[in-house]
Motif scaffolding. Structure first.
Motif, PDB file in Angstrom:
ATOM      1  N   VAL A 134       0.864  -1.178   0.000  1.00 11.90           N
ATOM      2  CA  VAL A 134       0.000   0.000   0.000  1.00 11.90           C
ATOM      3  C   VAL A 134       0.901   1.227   0.000  1.00 11.90           C
ATOM      4  O   VAL A 134       1.665   1.454   0.947  1.00 11.90           O
ATOM      5  N   LEU A 135       0.827   2.023  -1.064  1.00 12.75           N
ATOM      6  CA  LEU A 135       1.699   3.187  -1.213  1.00 12.75           C
ATOM      7  C   LEU A 135       0.887   4.459  -1.044  1.00 12.75           C
ATOM      8  O   LEU A 135      -0.057   4.719  -1.793  1.00 12.75           O
ATOM      9  N   ASP A 136       1.255   5.245  -0.038  1.00 13.03           N
ATOM     10  CA  ASP A 136       0.613   6.536   0.210  1.00 13.03           C
ATOM     11  C   ASP A 136       1.226   7.566  -0.736  1.00 13.03           C
ATOM     12  O   ASP A 136       2.412   7.886  -0.633  1.00 13.03           O
ATOM     13  N   MET A 137       0.426   8.097  -1.652  1.00 15.17           N
ATOM     14  CA  MET A 137       0.927   9.008  -2.668  1.00 15.17           C
ATOM     15  C   MET A 137       1.252  10.386  -2.114  1.00 15.17           C
ATOM     16  O   MET A 137       1.929  11.180  -2.762  1.00 15.17           O
ATOM     17  N   ASN A 138       0.774  10.677  -0.929  1.00 15.29           N
ATOM     18  CA  ASN A 138       1.020  11.989  -0.333  1.00 15.29           C
ATOM     19  C   ASN A 138       2.285  12.000   0.506  1.00 15.29           C
ATOM     20  O   ASN A 138       3.114  12.900   0.398  1.00 15.29           O
ATOM     21  N   THR A 139       2.453  10.973   1.344  1.00 20.17           N
ATOM     22  CA  THR A 139       3.579  10.954   2.278  1.00 20.17           C
ATOM     23  C   THR A 139       4.774  10.147   1.780  1.00 20.17           C
ATOM     24  O   THR A 139       5.835  10.163   2.390  1.00 20.17           O
ATOM     25  N   ARG A 140       4.603   9.396   0.669  1.00 16.46           N
ATOM     26  CA  ARG A 140       5.642   8.521   0.116  1.00 16.46           C
ATOM     27  C   ARG A 140       6.008   7.408   1.108  1.00 16.46           C
ATOM     28  O   ARG A 140       7.145   6.965   1.170  1.00 16.46           O
ATOM     29  N   VAL A 141       5.034   6.959   1.883  1.00 12.87           N
ATOM     30  CA  VAL A 141       5.232   5.866   2.831  1.00 12.87           C
ATOM     31  C   VAL A 141       4.607   4.596   2.257  1.00 12.87           C
ATOM     32  O   VAL A 141       3.466   4.600   1.816  1.00 12.87           O
ATOM     33  N   LEU A 142       5.374   3.514   2.275  1.00 17.19           N
ATOM     34  CA  LEU A 142       4.892   2.211   1.820  1.00 17.19           C
ATOM     35  C   LEU A 142       4.591   1.341   3.035  1.00 17.19           C
ATOM     36  O   LEU A 142       5.375   1.290   3.985  1.00 17.19           O
ATOM     37  N   GLU A 143       3.451   0.647   2.994  1.00 22.26           N
ATOM     38  CA  GLU A 143       3.108  -0.310   4.043  1.00 22.26           C
ATOM     39  C   GLU A 143       3.100  -1.707   3.450  1.00 22.26           C
ATOM     40  O   GLU A 143       2.595  -1.927   2.348  1.00 22.26           O
ATOM     41  N   ARG A 144       3.672  -2.645   4.191  1.00 28.13           N
ATOM     42  CA  ARG A 144       3.603  -4.057   3.823  1.00 28.13           C
ATOM     43  C   ARG A 144       3.528  -4.896   5.087  1.00 28.13           C
ATOM     44  O   ARG A 144       4.438  -4.864   5.919  1.00 28.13           O
ATOM     45  N   ALA A 145       2.452  -5.618   5.222  1.00 27.49           N
ATOM     46  CA  ALA A 145       2.259  -6.547   6.347  1.00 27.49           C
ATOM     47  C   ALA A 145       2.534  -5.880   7.689  1.00 27.49           C
ATOM     48  O   ALA A 145       3.195  -6.437   8.554  1.00 27.49           O
ATOM     49  N   GLY A 146       2.016  -4.667   7.858  1.00 27.56           N
ATOM     50  CA  GLY A 146       2.162  -3.971   9.124  1.00 27.56           C
ATOM     51  C   GLY A 146       3.437  -3.173   9.271  1.00 27.56           C
ATOM     52  O   GLY A 146       3.583  -2.407  10.231  1.00 27.56           O
ATOM     53  N   SER A 147       4.374  -3.327   8.361  1.00 24.47           N
ATOM     54  CA  SER A 147       5.613  -2.551   8.394  1.00 24.47           C
ATOM     55  C   SER A 147       5.469  -1.332   7.501  1.00 24.47           C
ATOM     56  O   SER A 147       4.792  -1.374   6.470  1.00 24.47           O
ATOM     57  N   ARG A 148       6.117  -0.234   7.917  1.00 24.57           N
ATOM     58  CA  ARG A 148       6.047   1.019   7.167  1.00 24.57           C
ATOM     59  C   ARG A 148       7.458   1.452   6.760  1.00 24.57           C
ATOM     60  O   ARG A 148       8.387   1.385   7.567  1.00 24.57           O
ATOM     61  N   TYR A 149       7.572   1.915   5.519  1.00 28.31           N
ATOM     62  CA  TYR A 149       8.871   2.319   4.990  1.00 28.31           C
ATOM     63  C   TYR A 149       8.741   3.687   4.315  1.00 28.31           C
ATOM     64  O   TYR A 149       7.904   3.866   3.422  1.00 28.31           O
ATOM     65  N   SER A 150       9.562   4.626   4.741  1.00 26.18           N
ATOM     66  CA  SER A 150       9.599   5.937   4.088  1.00 26.18           C
ATOM     67  C   SER A 150      10.522   5.842   2.881  1.00 26.18           C
ATOM     68  O   SER A 150      11.701   5.495   3.010  1.00 26.18           O
ATOM     69  N   LEU A 151       9.985   6.137   1.708  1.00 30.70           N
ATOM     70  CA  LEU A 151      10.750   6.021   0.477  1.00 30.70           C
ATOM     71  C   LEU A 151      11.395   7.354   0.112  1.00 30.70           C
ATOM     72  O   LEU A 151      10.783   8.413   0.288  1.00 30.70           O
ATOM     73  N   ASN A 152      12.615   7.292  -0.408  1.00 30.25           N
ATOM     74  CA  ASN A 152      13.201   8.512  -0.939  1.00 30.25           C
ATOM     75  C   ASN A 152      12.551   8.798  -2.301  1.00 30.25           C
ATOM     76  O   ASN A 152      11.818   7.958  -2.842  1.00 30.25           O
ATOM     77  N   PRO A 153      12.781   9.975  -2.885  1.00 27.14           N
ATOM     78  CA  PRO A 153      12.095  10.319  -4.140  1.00 27.14           C
ATOM     79  C   PRO A 153      12.309   9.321  -5.268  1.00 27.14           C
ATOM     80  O   PRO A 153      11.371   9.016  -6.012  1.00 27.14           O
ATOM     81  N   SER A 154      13.510   8.788  -5.401  1.00 26.52           N
ATOM     82  CA  SER A 154      13.776   7.829  -6.482  1.00 26.52           C
ATOM     83  C   SER A 154      13.038   6.520  -6.244  1.00 26.52           C
ATOM     84  O   SER A 154      12.428   5.960  -7.164  1.00 26.52           O
ATOM     85  N   GLN A 155      13.079   6.014  -5.015  1.00 25.19           N
ATOM     86  CA  GLN A 155      12.365   4.785  -4.689  1.00 25.19           C
ATOM     87  C   GLN A 155      10.867   4.947  -4.906  1.00 25.19           C
ATOM     88  O   GLN A 155      10.196   4.056  -5.438  1.00 25.19           O
ATOM     89  N   PHE A 156      10.348   6.103  -4.502  1.00 30.34           N
ATOM     90  CA  PHE A 156       8.921   6.380  -4.675  1.00 30.34           C
ATOM     91  C   PHE A 156       8.541   6.390  -6.158  1.00 30.34           C
ATOM     92  O   PHE A 156       7.536   5.794  -6.557  1.00 30.34           O
ATOM     93  N   SER A 157       9.342   7.054  -6.978  1.00 26.32           N
ATOM     94  CA  SER A 157       9.033   7.148  -8.411  1.00 26.32           C
ATOM     95  C   SER A 157       9.037   5.774  -9.069  1.00 26.32           C
ATOM     96  O   SER A 157       8.161   5.454  -9.884  1.00 26.32           O
ATOM     97  N   ILE A 158      10.012   4.953  -8.711  1.00 29.48           N
ATOM     98  CA  ILE A 158      10.096   3.612  -9.293  1.00 29.48           C
ATOM     99  C   ILE A 158       8.897   2.770  -8.865  1.00 29.48           C
ATOM    100  O   ILE A 158       8.221   2.151  -9.703  1.00 29.48           O
ATOM    101  N   LEU A 159       8.628   2.739  -7.566  1.00 24.64           N
ATOM    102  CA  LEU A 159       7.543   1.888  -7.072  1.00 24.64           C
ATOM    103  C   LEU A 159       6.185   2.365  -7.572  1.00 24.64           C
ATOM    104  O   LEU A 159       5.324   1.546  -7.926  1.00 24.64           O
TER     105      LEU A 159
END
Length: 226
Positions: A134-159
């Motif tokens: 689940v990718l939050d388009m506003n905060t650039r935070v990815l959730e997977r199985a209860g874990s949250r990851y803040s993506l840098n701009p490049s990671q966000f653009s790719i994902l």
């Protein structure tokens, strides 16, 4: 609001900065385009006040580059020029509004509030979903199985690019364009970004979503799919 002001004219910057601080807005300041670009990449702002004529990197290039990196922070451009071509150029580079100098500070604040409201309305509940991702388009935070990851701009653009097309294969050229536009860097740079993203979202889990399709590109694969 938390605002970024990018303006090289010290007197104009001082007046704007003091006005918004007195209104209890949080302000960051950059005196050239390159510094403004770097701050906008690293930090979250409700809006950016961006002059067009800037040293090191002009405002149009700053706005265009931010959009290419997946940064959709509302941008209000300031300029001394008010021709039709200048206005159209600003919007063509994905600015949200345009204000000609000299301007009334109250009008500037109202226009900023308007683009922030529009932005929040358009991004509210904007999430991309694919399997557990689940990718939050506003905060650039990815959730997977209860874990949250803040993506840098490049990671966000790719994902974002991969999730929008999943489960289809996304060609390497398409990913490069999302990251760098027409200026494709050495292939090692893209491999490094893919490795970092894979390490972040897949390494802690048994199932790996991110797959490399040799000589073609990349795709996301749900567990149980081929």
């Amino acid at each position: 609001m938390k605002l970024l002001l990018v303006e090289d004219h010290k007197d104009i910057a001082g007046v704007i900065f003091d006005y918004f601080e007195l209104k209890e807005h949080v302000m960051d300041y950059a005196h050239n385009g390159l510094l403004g670009y770097e701050l906008a990449l690293k930090n979250h702002y409700d809006a950016i006040i961006l002059d067009i004529m800037l040293p090191k990197m002009d405002g149009l290039s700053v706005c265009k580059s931010l959009r290419e990196q997946g940064i959709d922070t509302p941008v209000l451009m300031l300029t001394a020029r008010d021709t039709k071509e200048d206005v159209l150029s600003g919007f063509a580079h994905h600015a949200d509004d345009y204000l000609v100098k000299p301007f009334d500070l109250d009008i500037l604040e109202i226009r900023l509030q308007a683009i922030v409201r529009r932005s929040k309305g358009s991004v509210a509940n904007r999430h991309l979903h694919y399997g557990e991702l689940v990718l939050d388009m506003n905060t650039r935070v990815l959730e997977r199985a209860g874990s949250r990851y803040s993506l840098n701009p490049s990671q966000f653009s790719i994902l974002k690019c991969l999730m929008q097309q999943a489960p289809n294969v996304v060609k390497k050229e398409v990913v490069c364009e999302a990251l760098w536009g027409d200026e494709e860097p050495d292939s090692k740079v893209l491999r490094s970004h893919i490795y970092q993203l894979r390490s972040l979202i897949d390494r802690p889990f048994k199932h790996a979503y991110l797959r490399t399709i040799s000589k073609v590109g990349f795709r996301l694969v749900k567990e149980g799919d081929l």
